[in-house]
Design a protein around this motif. Structure first.
Motif, mmCIF file in Angstrom:
data_model
loop_
_atom_site.group_PDB
_atom_site.id
_atom_site.type_symbol
_atom_site.label_atom_id
_atom_site.label_comp_id
_atom_site.label_asym_id
_atom_site.label_seq_id
_atom_site.Cartn_x
_atom_site.Cartn_y
_atom_site.Cartn_z
ATOM 1 N N GLY A 29 5.431 -41.612 -14.839
ATOM 2 C CA GLY A 29 6.063 -41.308 -13.557
ATOM 3 C C GLY A 29 5.005 -41.190 -12.472
ATOM 4 O O GLY A 29 3.812 -41.105 -12.733
ATOM 5 N N GLY A 30 5.423 -41.130 -11.248
ATOM 6 C CA GLY A 30 4.472 -41.121 -10.142
ATOM 7 C C GLY A 30 4.080 -39.751 -9.638
ATOM 8 O O GLY A 30 3.305 -39.658 -8.694
ATOM 9 N N ASN A 31 4.610 -38.685 -10.236
ATOM 10 C CA ASN A 31 4.388 -37.359 -9.688
ATOM 11 C C ASN A 31 3.311 -36.554 -10.424
ATOM 12 O O ASN A 31 3.109 -35.381 -10.134
ATOM 13 C CB ASN A 31 5.708 -36.574 -9.684
ATOM 14 N N ALA A 32 2.631 -37.175 -11.374
ATOM 15 C CA ALA A 32 1.606 -36.453 -12.150
ATOM 16 C C ALA A 32 0.450 -37.388 -12.477
ATOM 17 O O ALA A 32 0.613 -38.604 -12.523
ATOM 18 C CB ALA A 32 2.212 -35.903 -13.441
ATOM 19 N N ARG A 33 -0.689 -36.767 -12.702
ATOM 20 C CA ARG A 33 -1.858 -37.494 -13.220
ATOM 21 C C ARG A 33 -2.414 -36.719 -14.386
ATOM 22 O O ARG A 33 -2.528 -35.494 -14.341
ATOM 23 C CB ARG A 33 -2.954 -37.642 -12.162
ATOM 24 N N TYR A 34 -2.773 -37.458 -15.407
ATOM 25 C CA TYR A 34 -3.424 -36.896 -16.589
ATOM 26 C C TYR A 34 -4.893 -37.291 -16.527
ATOM 27 O O TYR A 34 -5.219 -38.431 -16.161
ATOM 28 C CB TYR A 34 -2.848 -37.502 -17.864
ATOM 29 N N PHE A 35 -5.745 -36.375 -16.914
ATOM 30 C CA PHE A 35 -7.177 -36.634 -16.982
ATOM 31 C C PHE A 35 -7.659 -36.242 -18.371
ATOM 32 O O PHE A 35 -7.191 -35.260 -18.941
ATOM 33 C CB PHE A 35 -7.930 -35.802 -15.942
ATOM 34 N N VAL A 36 -8.598 -37.014 -18.909
ATOM 35 C CA VAL A 36 -9.188 -36.676 -20.201
ATOM 36 C C VAL A 36 -10.700 -36.612 -20.064
ATOM 37 O O VAL A 36 -11.301 -37.277 -19.218
ATOM 38 C CB VAL A 36 -8.802 -37.668 -21.331
ATOM 39 N N SER A 37 -11.292 -35.786 -20.913
ATOM 40 C CA SER A 37 -12.734 -35.705 -21.052
ATOM 41 C C SER A 37 -13.066 -36.204 -22.451
ATOM 42 O O SER A 37 -12.405 -35.815 -23.423
ATOM 43 C CB SER A 37 -13.204 -34.257 -20.881
ATOM 44 N N GLU A 38 -14.063 -37.045 -22.545
ATOM 45 C CA GLU A 38 -14.429 -37.639 -23.831
ATOM 46 C C GLU A 38 -15.848 -37.266 -24.224
ATOM 47 O O GLU A 38 -16.699 -37.024 -23.372
ATOM 48 C CB GLU A 38 -14.353 -39.169 -23.753
ATOM 49 N N THR A 39 -16.087 -37.275 -25.524
ATOM 50 C CA THR A 39 -17.445 -37.144 -26.037
ATOM 51 C C THR A 39 -18.183 -38.451 -25.764
ATOM 52 O O THR A 39 -17.583 -39.451 -25.356
ATOM 53 C CB THR A 39 -17.428 -36.878 -27.552
ATOM 54 N N ASP A 40 -19.476 -38.471 -26.026
ATOM 55 C CA ASP A 40 -20.272 -39.689 -25.839
ATOM 56 C C ASP A 40 -19.781 -40.835 -26.701
ATOM 57 O O ASP A 40 -20.007 -41.998 -26.392
ATOM 58 C CB ASP A 40 -21.750 -39.417 -26.141
ATOM 59 N N TRP A 41 -19.119 -40.523 -27.811
ATOM 60 C CA TRP A 41 -18.635 -41.577 -28.713
ATOM 61 C C TRP A 41 -17.157 -41.893 -28.491
ATOM 62 O O TRP A 41 -16.531 -42.587 -29.289
ATOM 63 C CB TRP A 41 -18.911 -41.221 -30.172
ATOM 64 N N GLY A 42 -16.559 -41.375 -27.391
ATOM 65 C CA GLY A 42 -15.217 -41.774 -27.005
ATOM 66 C C GLY A 42 -14.072 -40.941 -27.551
ATOM 67 O O GLY A 42 -12.912 -41.287 -27.367
ATOM 68 N N GLU A 43 -14.377 -39.804 -28.183
ATOM 69 C CA GLU A 43 -13.315 -38.939 -28.698
ATOM 70 C C GLU A 43 -12.849 -37.999 -27.587
ATOM 71 O O GLU A 43 -13.662 -37.375 -26.902
ATOM 72 C CB GLU A 43 -13.848 -38.118 -29.872
ATOM 73 N N VAL A 44 -11.524 -37.902 -27.395
ATOM 74 C CA VAL A 44 -10.977 -37.015 -26.376
ATOM 75 C C VAL A 44 -11.235 -35.572 -26.799
ATOM 76 O O VAL A 44 -10.854 -35.151 -27.884
ATOM 77 C CB VAL A 44 -9.468 -37.278 -26.168
ATOM 78 N N GLU B 94 4.853 -34.252 -3.614
ATOM 79 C CA GLU B 94 5.535 -33.189 -2.873
ATOM 80 C C GLU B 94 4.974 -33.097 -1.456
ATOM 81 O O GLU B 94 3.773 -33.186 -1.250
ATOM 82 C CB GLU B 94 5.362 -31.843 -3.591
ATOM 83 N N SER B 95 5.855 -32.891 -0.493
ATOM 84 C CA SER B 95 5.420 -32.812 0.907
ATOM 85 C C SER B 95 4.684 -31.506 1.207
ATOM 86 O O SER B 95 3.976 -31.416 2.208
ATOM 87 C CB SER B 95 6.620 -32.954 1.836
ATOM 88 N N SER B 96 4.810 -30.505 0.344
ATOM 89 C CA SER B 96 4.165 -29.217 0.587
ATOM 90 C C SER B 96 2.656 -29.255 0.355
ATOM 91 O O SER B 96 1.950 -28.317 0.713
ATOM 92 C CB SER B 96 4.764 -28.159 -0.336
ATOM 93 N N LEU B 97 2.156 -30.320 -0.247
ATOM 94 C CA LEU B 97 0.741 -30.448 -0.597
ATOM 95 C C LEU B 97 0.282 -29.349 -1.548
ATOM 96 O O LEU B 97 -0.885 -28.974 -1.569
ATOM 97 C CB LEU B 97 -0.146 -30.495 0.645
ATOM 98 N N ALA B 98 1.232 -28.823 -2.313
ATOM 99 C CA ALA B 98 0.935 -27.847 -3.362
ATOM 100 C C ALA B 98 0.946 -28.588 -4.692
ATOM 101 O O ALA B 98 1.958 -29.171 -5.079
ATOM 102 C CB ALA B 98 1.968 -26.727 -3.361
ATOM 103 N N ILE B 99 -0.184 -28.600 -5.358
ATOM 104 C CA ILE B 99 -0.326 -29.304 -6.631
ATOM 105 C C ILE B 99 -0.416 -28.274 -7.740
ATOM 106 O O ILE B 99 -1.116 -27.262 -7.610
ATOM 107 C CB ILE B 99 -1.568 -30.217 -6.612
ATOM 108 N N GLU B 100 0.290 -28.544 -8.823
ATOM 109 C CA GLU B 100 0.287 -27.637 -9.969
ATOM 110 C C GLU B 100 -0.684 -28.130 -11.034
ATOM 111 O O GLU B 100 -0.639 -29.296 -11.428
ATOM 112 C CB GLU B 100 1.683 -27.567 -10.577
ATOM 113 N N LEU B 101 -1.548 -27.236 -11.478
ATOM 114 C CA LEU B 101 -2.341 -27.512 -12.666
ATOM 115 C C LEU B 101 -1.457 -27.108 -13.831
ATOM 116 O O LEU B 101 -1.337 -25.934 -14.167
ATOM 117 C CB LEU B 101 -3.649 -26.718 -12.663
ATOM 118 N N LYS B 102 -0.786 -28.082 -14.412
ATOM 119 C CA LYS B 102 0.179 -27.803 -15.464
ATOM 120 C C LYS B 102 -0.499 -27.456 -16.776
ATOM 121 O O LYS B 102 -0.048 -26.588 -17.508
ATOM 122 C CB LYS B 102 1.117 -29.009 -15.646
ATOM 123 N N ARG B 103 -1.566 -28.173 -17.090
ATOM 124 C CA ARG B 103 -2.253 -27.928 -18.361
ATOM 125 C C ARG B 103 -3.727 -28.206 -18.219
ATOM 126 O O ARG B 103 -4.144 -29.107 -17.505
ATOM 127 C CB ARG B 103 -1.755 -28.882 -19.456
#
Length: 157
Positions: free
Chosen positions: A41-56, A67-76
């Protein structure tokens, strides 16, 4: 680079992190379908951090991007191995992304009242306690309180 945008191919690793014993205690358990739909969907972005060998080794979800309020939730924000500083580094990068790249006015989150390990870095990086959401989440066989916390753009800068 500490974080990269997640793809649908990262969902199995995200699910595995979410289902570790420590995460199960403090993180909601979403189905694979729910993660896929949220990521696609267009309302969220997921970010991952990986080890040097590519493991999440961690992931974060930001929601409310349309949202027009410019309030972003850190969901997880979930990491594989705590107490090594990765969570704090990821949080700092998520804050930078929210305010500097996405133009947020406010970044907010909720955290279990008894999750001191998570509350400490939020507070130390400027998140303010806004209030208690009484019995707002169910964990196993009982209801738990959540603390609402936020940081404003002016406080971040």
């Amino acid at each position: 680079m500490l974080l990269r945008l997640a793809t649908l191919d990262d969902i199995p690793a995200i699910l595995a992190l979410e289902r570790t014993p420590m995460a199960r205690e403090f993180v909601g358990q979403w189905s694979e379908d729910r993660h896929r739909a949220t990521l696609a969907g267009g309302n969220a972005r997921y970010f991952v951090s990986e080890t040097d060998w590519g493991e999440v080794q961690g992931y974060a979800i930001l929601r409310g991007l349309q949202e027009s309020s410019l309030a972003i939730e850190l969901k997880r924000i979930v990491i594989a191995v705590p107490e090594r500083g990765l969570g704090r580094r990821m949080l700092k990068e998520v804050m930078r992304i929210a305010f500097c790249e996405l133009g947020a006015h406010r970044l907010f989150l909720d955290v279990y009242e008894d999750n001191a390990r998570a509350r400490h870095p939020y507070e130390s990086l400027g998140f303010q306690y806004e209030g208690l959401m009484r019995e707002a989440a169910r964990r196993e066989d009982h209801w738990c309180n959540l603390c609402l916390m936020s940081i404003l753009e002016t406080e971040y800068n």
